[in-house]
Structure formats: C-alpha cells, structure tokens
Design an enzyme around this catalytic site. Structure first.
Site, PDB file in Angstrom:
ATOM      1  N   LYS A  22      -7.650 -11.953  10.354  1.00  0.00           N
ATOM      2  CA  LYS A  22      -6.597 -10.998  10.741  1.00  0.00           C
ATOM      3  C   LYS A  22      -7.088  -9.521  10.145  1.00  0.00           C
ATOM      4  CE  LYS A  22      -3.031 -10.425   7.922  1.00  0.00           C
ATOM      5  NZ  LYS A  22      -2.323  -9.100   7.260  1.00  0.00           N
ATOM      6  N   ASN A  23      -7.393  -9.648   8.734  1.00  0.00           N
ATOM      7  CA  ASN A  23      -7.591  -8.345   8.010  1.00  0.00           C
ATOM      8  C   ASN A  23      -8.781  -7.604   8.275  1.00  0.00           C
ATOM      9  OD1 ASN A  23      -4.906  -8.448   6.903  1.00  0.00           O
ATOM     10  ND2 ASN A  23      -5.967  -9.432   4.771  1.00  0.00           N
ATOM     11  N   ARG A  96       1.457  -2.009   7.502  1.00  0.00           N
ATOM     12  CA  ARG A  96       0.732  -0.955   6.585  1.00  0.00           C
ATOM     13  C   ARG A  96      -0.569  -0.624   7.208  1.00  0.00           C
ATOM     14  NH1 ARG A  96       2.941  -0.017   1.818  1.00  0.00           N
ATOM     15  NH2 ARG A  96       1.015   0.708   1.245  1.00  0.00           N
ATOM     16  N   CYS A 120       7.002  -2.223   0.067  1.00  0.00           N
ATOM     17  CA  CYS A 120       6.500  -3.405   0.844  1.00  0.00           C
ATOM     18  C   CYS A 120       7.092  -4.446  -0.377  1.00  0.00           C
ATOM     19  CB  CYS A 120       5.093  -3.388   0.758  1.00  0.00           C
ATOM     20  SG  CYS A 120       4.128  -4.926   1.012  1.00  0.00           S
ATOM     21  N   ARG A 125       2.463  -0.196  -3.492  1.00  0.00           N
ATOM     22  CA  ARG A 125       1.440  -0.020  -2.365  1.00  0.00           C
ATOM     23  C   ARG A 125       1.360   1.351  -1.973  1.00  0.00           C
ATOM     24  NH1 ARG A 125       0.937  -4.875   1.599  1.00  0.00           N
ATOM     25  NH2 ARG A 125      -1.347  -4.379   1.527  1.00  0.00           N
ATOM     26  N   PRO A 126       1.068   2.207  -3.053  1.00  0.00           N
ATOM     27  CA  PRO A 126       1.077   3.757  -2.541  1.00  0.00           C
ATOM     28  C   PRO A 126      -0.214   3.884  -1.575  1.00  0.00           C
ATOM     29  CG  PRO A 126       0.564   3.559  -4.914  1.00  0.00           C
ATOM     30  CD  PRO A 126       0.919   2.137  -4.636  1.00  0.00           C
ATOM     31  N   VAL A 127      -0.404   5.111  -0.998  1.00  0.00           N
ATOM     32  CA  VAL A 127      -1.646   5.313  -0.269  1.00  0.00           C
ATOM     33  C   VAL A 127      -2.319   6.880  -0.909  1.00  0.00           C
ATOM     34  CG1 VAL A 127      -1.209   4.061   1.952  1.00  0.00           C
ATOM     35  CG2 VAL A 127      -0.295   6.749   1.337  1.00  0.00           C
ATOM     36  N   ASP A 128      -1.917   6.838  -1.917  1.00  0.00           N
ATOM     37  CA  ASP A 128      -2.731   8.013  -2.590  1.00  0.00           C
ATOM     38  C   ASP A 128      -4.417   7.985  -2.537  1.00  0.00           C
ATOM     39  OD1 ASP A 128      -2.367   5.955  -4.331  1.00  0.00           O
ATOM     40  OD2 ASP A 128      -2.521   7.040  -6.201  1.00  0.00           O
ATOM     41  N   LEU A 129      -4.776   6.842  -2.725  1.00  0.00           N
ATOM     42  CA  LEU A 129      -6.335   6.882  -2.827  1.00  0.00           C
ATOM     43  C   LEU A 129      -7.017   7.185  -1.286  1.00  0.00           C
ATOM     44  CD1 LEU A 129      -7.379   3.753  -4.929  1.00  0.00           C
ATOM     45  CD2 LEU A 129      -6.590   6.031  -5.699  1.00  0.00           C
ATOM     46  N   ASP A 310      -4.533 -12.918  -1.831  1.00  0.00           N
ATOM     47  CA  ASP A 310      -3.663 -13.840  -0.829  1.00  0.00           C
ATOM     48  C   ASP A 310      -3.678 -15.192  -0.661  1.00  0.00           C
ATOM     49  OD1 ASP A 310      -3.295 -11.300   0.182  1.00  0.00           O
ATOM     50  OD2 ASP A 310      -5.007 -11.195   1.609  1.00  0.00           O
ATOM     51  N   ILE A 332      -3.386  -7.880  -8.963  1.00  0.00           N
ATOM     52  CA  ILE A 332      -3.571  -7.031  -8.047  1.00  0.00           C
ATOM     53  C   ILE A 332      -2.102  -6.210  -7.426  1.00  0.00           C
ATOM     54  CG2 ILE A 332      -4.435  -6.617  -5.483  1.00  0.00           C
ATOM     55  CD1 ILE A 332      -6.726  -7.412  -7.221  1.00  0.00           C
ATOM     56  N   ARG A 402       2.622 -13.362  11.401  1.00  0.00           N
ATOM     57  CA  ARG A 402       1.924 -12.119  11.314  1.00  0.00           C
ATOM     58  C   ARG A 402       0.311 -12.455  10.986  1.00  0.00           C
ATOM     59  NH1 ARG A 402       3.692  -7.887   7.171  1.00  0.00           N
ATOM     60  NH2 ARG A 402       1.749  -7.182   8.108  1.00  0.00           N
TER      61      ARG A 402
HETATM   62  C1  EPZ Z   1      -5.276  -5.332   1.493  1.00  0.00           C
HETATM   63  O1  EPZ Z   1      -4.528  -4.841   1.333  1.00  0.00           O
HETATM   64  C2  EPZ Z   1      -5.127  -6.552   2.450  1.00  0.00           C
HETATM   65  N1  EPZ Z   1      -4.480  -6.210   3.613  1.00  0.00           N
HETATM   66  C3  EPZ Z   1      -4.217  -7.485   1.669  1.00  0.00           C
HETATM   67  O2  EPZ Z   1      -3.655  -8.654   2.447  1.00  0.00           O
HETATM   68  C4  EPZ Z   1      -4.734  -7.795   0.480  1.00  0.00           C
HETATM   69  O3  EPZ Z   1      -3.884  -8.767  -0.459  1.00  0.00           O
HETATM   70  C5  EPZ Z   1      -5.192  -6.742  -0.466  1.00  0.00           C
HETATM   71  O4  EPZ Z   1      -6.341  -5.664   0.427  1.00  0.00           O
HETATM   72  C6  EPZ Z   1      -6.144  -6.960  -1.765  1.00  0.00           C
HETATM   73  O5  EPZ Z   1      -7.102  -8.195  -1.332  1.00  0.00           O
HETATM   74  C7  EPZ Z   1      -5.205  -5.986   4.769  1.00  0.00           C
HETATM   75  O6  EPZ Z   1      -6.474  -5.988   4.717  1.00  0.00           O
HETATM   76  C8  EPZ Z   1      -4.582  -5.586   5.742  1.00  0.00           C
HETATM   77  P1  EPZ Z   1      -5.867  -2.527  -1.561  1.00  0.00           P
HETATM   78  P2  EPZ Z   1      -4.514  -3.325   0.594  1.00  0.00           P
HETATM   79  O7  EPZ Z   1      -5.545  -1.231  -1.407  1.00  0.00           O
HETATM   80  O8  EPZ Z   1      -5.804  -2.537   1.340  1.00  0.00           O
HETATM   81  C9  EPZ Z   1      -3.068  -0.272  -5.119  1.00  0.00           C
HETATM   82  C10 EPZ Z   1      -2.288  -9.933   3.614  1.00  0.00           C
HETATM   83  O9  EPZ Z   1      -1.426 -10.866   3.225  1.00  0.00           O
HETATM   84  N2  EPZ Z   1      -3.350   0.920  -4.292  1.00  0.00           N
HETATM   85  O10 EPZ Z   1      -6.876  -3.442  -2.165  1.00  0.00           O
HETATM   86  O11 EPZ Z   1      -3.221  -2.349   0.770  1.00  0.00           O
HETATM   87  C11 EPZ Z   1      -2.000  -1.277  -4.256  1.00  0.00           C
HETATM   88  O12 EPZ Z   1      -0.768  -0.914  -4.483  1.00  0.00           O
HETATM   89  C12 EPZ Z   1      -2.314  -8.791   2.753  1.00  0.00           C
HETATM   90  O13 EPZ Z   1      -2.894 -10.110   4.343  1.00  0.00           O
HETATM   91  C13 EPZ Z   1      -2.756   2.281  -4.829  1.00  0.00           C
HETATM   92  O14 EPZ Z   1      -2.271   2.208  -5.736  1.00  0.00           O
HETATM   93  O15 EPZ Z   1      -4.899  -3.524  -0.642  1.00  0.00           O
HETATM   94  C14 EPZ Z   1      -2.570  -2.478  -5.146  1.00  0.00           C
HETATM   95  O16 EPZ Z   1      -1.824  -2.632  -6.130  1.00  0.00           O
HETATM   96  C15 EPZ Z   1      -1.226  -8.526   1.767  1.00  0.00           C
HETATM   97  N3  EPZ Z   1      -3.318   3.380  -3.948  1.00  0.00           N
HETATM   98  C16 EPZ Z   1      -4.190  -2.482  -5.170  1.00  0.00           C
HETATM   99  O17 EPZ Z   1      -4.312  -0.838  -5.124  1.00  0.00           O
HETATM  100  C17 EPZ Z   1      -3.593   3.291  -2.778  1.00  0.00           C
HETATM  101  O18 EPZ Z   1      -4.046   4.242  -2.229  1.00  0.00           O
HETATM  102  C18 EPZ Z   1      -5.077  -2.918  -4.411  1.00  0.00           C
HETATM  103  O19 EPZ Z   1      -4.444  -2.692  -2.893  1.00  0.00           O
HETATM  104  C19 EPZ Z   1      -4.253   1.975  -2.419  1.00  0.00           C
HETATM  105  C20 EPZ Z   1      -3.888   0.934  -3.252  1.00  0.00           C
END
Ligand code: EPZ
Length: 429
Positions: A22-23, A96, A120, A125-129, A310, A332, A402
């Site tokens: 899926k991811n 997201r 969420c 889960r911000p998107v600042d990065l 996950d 995480i 999902r």
């Molecule tokens: C992906 O989410 C997966 N989702 C998640 O799976 C998975 O848990 C996660 O990676 C970690 O492996 C998809 O691929 C669709 P991150 P993602 O950016 O990309 C913080 C599932 O159940 N962060 O690696 O959103 C964030 O809040 C889902 O299938 C920021 O602060 O995860 C988290 O604490 C759930 N700012 C950490 O980084 C940002 O801009 C890692 O998140 C981005 C992230």
C-alpha cells in the site's frame, strides 16, 4: 458500518499470498502525474486508500483504469494533461499521503493548491519537512486557509536537502519533485525504507536519473521529461509482518509467499527470540509455532531497517500472552498506543507511560467488543482475537480496509474463524 467477528482458538495452517505494498502503491500512483504517457502498475493492492487516491487523481486529470492482468491486479494511470492543480481538503484529510501530489503538480505545471492534511490519531504529523524540501527546490510556498499555494513558474531547480531527521514521506516527496528539476539534487539523511527504492526504480523506468535510493544519500539528476513505463509494486512488508505475527499468535504453520524476508528481518529476529520458528525462503517464509508459550521480548521502533512502527500494535498483541514482561518503545509517533486500552478489554495487562508500553503477559485473553482506532491498531486487535477465548467483535473496520486486502478471506483460508458482518451504512457512534 462493517464489523469483523473472530472466534479465537483455531490454529492456522496454509499459505497466504502477500499483496503489493500500500505505502508504495500510493506514491507510485502520484508519480503518474509526472508524465503525459501511461504508467502501468502491476501487483497492485486493491484497497480503500488506493481507491481514494484514484478519486483524487481523476479530479486532477488522470485516467485511472483497473485491470485483472495475467499476473494479478494492475492499474494503468494516464495523465495526458493536468486539468486541475487543486487537491481539496475533503480528499486530503481522508488520507495524508494524498498530500504527496503537491510536488508532482508543481514539477509538471509550475503551480498547485493542495490542502494541508491536518492531524491524525497516531500523532501530530506535520508536513514542515515536505514544504522545506519543496522550497529548497525553488518553489514559493504560502499557506492560507488550510491550503498550500505553491508556485514555480520557471520550474524547479536541483538543491542539496539535508533532512534534520528521517521522514519517509518527505524523502519521497522531494524525490517526486526533484526528478524534473533543472540540475542535481542531493538528499541526505534520507529514509531508507524499501518503498523509497521502489519509487526510485519506477521513476528510473520512466526515464528519471535517481541513484542511492535505499541508502541515506540519494542523488537525483533532473531530466526534462519522463515517459510511460510498466512497474511491479514491491511486496507489502507490513502485511507480511502482520500475517507472520497472526500465525505466531494462533499457532500452527503458515507459509507467506510473494514477499521478502529482508523487508521484515528486524521483526523476524524478535519473533525468533520470543520462540517462534521462522524458515526463510527466496519468495517468503514459513512461520511455525508448536503451542509452547512464547517469551516476552523488548522492541523499539526505528526507521528502516529497524523495527517498523507499523508492526508495533501487532507485536504488542503477540506479547499479551507471552511469559514475562515486554517493554515496547515507540520512537516514531507520539501517540501510537491507542490499541493498548482496547487490548486491555480482552484481558491484556498493559501500562503505557509516554513512549513506552510495558506488557505483562497473561495466561488467557477473552473475547470482547473492541474498537479499531487506526489501520495497524485494528489488525493488532484481530491478531489478539485469534488467540482469545470466545468471540471478539471489532468495530470501525473501515480503518482495516484502508490497508489490508481481503483480510477475512486470507485468514479464513488458513482455518481462522473470521467473518465480516456487513453494516447498515449507519455510523456506529
Ligand atoms: C509513512 O508515513 C507511512 N505512511 C506510515 O505508515 C509509517 O508509519 C511511517 O512512514 C513511518 O515508517 C505512508 O507511507 C503512507 P514519516 P509518513 O514522515 O511518511 C515526523 C500506515 O499505517 N514528521 O516518516 O507520514 C512525523 O510526525 C502508515 O500505513 C515531521 O515532523 O511518516 C513522525 O513523527 C501510518 N515533519 C516522523 O516525522 C514532517 O514534515 C516520521 O514520519 C514529516 C514527518
């Protein structure tokens, strides 16, 4: 709404074919926005999330056709032109990862308006990065009324992007945008998850020049245009780990096919430590458990190749019946223990303090009514229910739909007593 009823106690015997990830699939679908030629994705999972992204892509101008190919489900995505560069709130808030259309839209059209995803259940889960990476590539970004307005009328430019911590989504997003930028981009402290390698392979098949995906430094030489391609989606490592844990919980012998052991090695090592027998094959693995009680082991979630967040809920389910105390540390996401109180309803003993859960193994679990809180939490409840006495009823299974394709069918084929109760369409509460 649908519910799932599980009567525990049946040992699992048989084979489970693992679906495409899926991811990975949802990021590959977004990549189709980068070319005016068709992208054919094979080994596609059929899930609520892929359907939702297809809805969004259709609004943006993509023709999405689902086919039953010779080797299983395929999706052909063809974006002759972008008819709208707007991703609305009602779609992005439901998933997201839809936010990742932003980069491809800017790369292809020079502008986009995409809703911020919002909060969420598993964390802020911000998107600042994501936004910093797009700014580094030369996009101007403004935020108004919950939307990101992005402009890059003269195109994006290659840049050096050093992520302050590992983010799967931000690394993928930067890659999706940088492939059409002018010049070279270097992503450092990049995520190493297998889905990154899959995205790079697909983009390279489309004519991109991406190297180093799967390591912490990814180099992308921008190209002027991408073309169509055919790409097979990698195996779903979370589905793999989930069924491995289901077999370990229920006992018996289950062979998982169409997948890879190295994707879940951190989990397999922990399962072996707990007393589960794992036989590794080229196309998957066999999981055996003879009925002896498992030992409690400690796990900490980490970015790949560490133990996947996950799989944390599912592993916690396994530990509820283990001998001793297991300490599970979540590093995480800040709020990813919502399954703990639901597992307690089945009789588990779990104490949560901040990012740490202490699970004291009990002798028996008892079936109860429980509620799914997110995708992986919901399947953790199903796993616990496989070994609980009596019937467990899991509500809010839309979370499960999902990310798990035909779960009842796959588990029932191995002898589990799992059935879906179709709802009346009314919300549960
Ligand atoms: C992906 O989410 C997966 N989702 C998640 O799976 C998975 O848990 C996660 O990676 C970690 O492996 C998809 O691929 C669709 P991150 P993602 O950016 O990309 C913080 C599932 O159940 N962060 O690696 O959103 C964030 O809040 C889902 O299938 C920021 O602060 O995860 C988290 O604490 C759930 N700012 C950490 O980084 C940002 O801009 C890692 O998140 C981005 C992230």
């Amino acid at each position: 709404m649908d519910r799932i009823a599980i009567t525990g106690g049946a040992r699992l015997m048989g084979e489970i074919p693992i679906s495409g990830a899926k991811n990975s699939a949802i990021k590959l679908m977004a990549a189709s926005l980068l070319t005016d030629e068709p992208l054919r994705l094979t080994n596609m999972p059929r899930l609520a999330d892929t359907r939702l992204l297809a809805r969004l892509l259709r609004r943006l101008g993509t023709e999405v056709v689902e086919l039953d190919g010779e080797d299983g489900p395929e999706t052909v995505l063809h974006t002759r032109e972008i008819v709208s560069a707007l991703a609305p709130y009602d779609l992005v808030r439901q998933m997201r990862a839809s936010f990742n259309v932003l980069g491809p839209l800017i790369a292809r059209t020079g502008h986009a308006k995409v809703s911020l995803p919002g909060g969420c259940t598993i964390g802020a889960r911000p998107v600042d990065l994501h936004l910093e990476a797009l700014r580094a590539l030369g996009a101007s970004i403004d935020l108004h009324e919950g939307y990101v307005y992005a402009q890059a009328p003269r195109g994006l430019t290659g840049a050096e992007i050093a992520f302050p911590f590992v983010s799967v989504g931000a690394t993928e997003h930067a890659m999706l945008a940088a492939v059409l930028a002018k010049g070279t981009s270097v992503l450092s402290n990049a995520a190493c998850e297998p889905e990154l390698g899959d995205l790079a392979d697909c983009l390279n098949a489309m004519g991109a020049k991406v190297s180093g995906a799967g390591t912490s430094t990814i180099v992308i030489e921008g190209v002027e245009r991408l073309h169509g391609a055919t790409h097979s989606v990698i195996a779903d490592r979370i589905e793999t780990g989930t069924y491995a844990l289901a077999a370990a919980m229920a006992g018996g012998q289950v062979r998982l096919t169409n997948t890879r052991c190295d994707f879940v090695e951190a989990l397999l090592v922990k399962m072996e430590e707990a007393g589960v027998e794992v036989e590794r094959h080229d196309d998957g693995m066999t999981i055996r458990r003879n009925g002896a009680r498992l030992k409690a082991v400690e796990v900490e979630t980490d970015p790949y190749p560490g133990f996947a967040t996950d799989l944390q809920a599912q592993f916690m389910a396994l530990m509820t019946l283990a001998d001793g105390e297991s300490v599970i540390t979540e590093t995480i996401f800040e709020n990813r223990f919502m399954h703990a109180p639901e597992l307690s309803r089945l009789g588990a003993e779990i104490a949560v303090h901040g990012g740490e859960a202490r699970v004291r193994g009990v002798e028996v679990l008892e079936g109860a009514q429980v509620m799914a809180t997110d995708l992986r939490a919901s399947v953790g409840l199903v796993i616990a229910a496989l070994a609980a006495n009596g019937e467990t009823m899991v509500s809010r299974v839309y979370h499960l739909d999902r990310g798990f394709e035909r779960l009842e069918e796959k588990l029932s084929a191995c002898g589990a007593n799992v059935r879906r109760i179709i709802g009346d369409g009314e919300p549960e509460d």
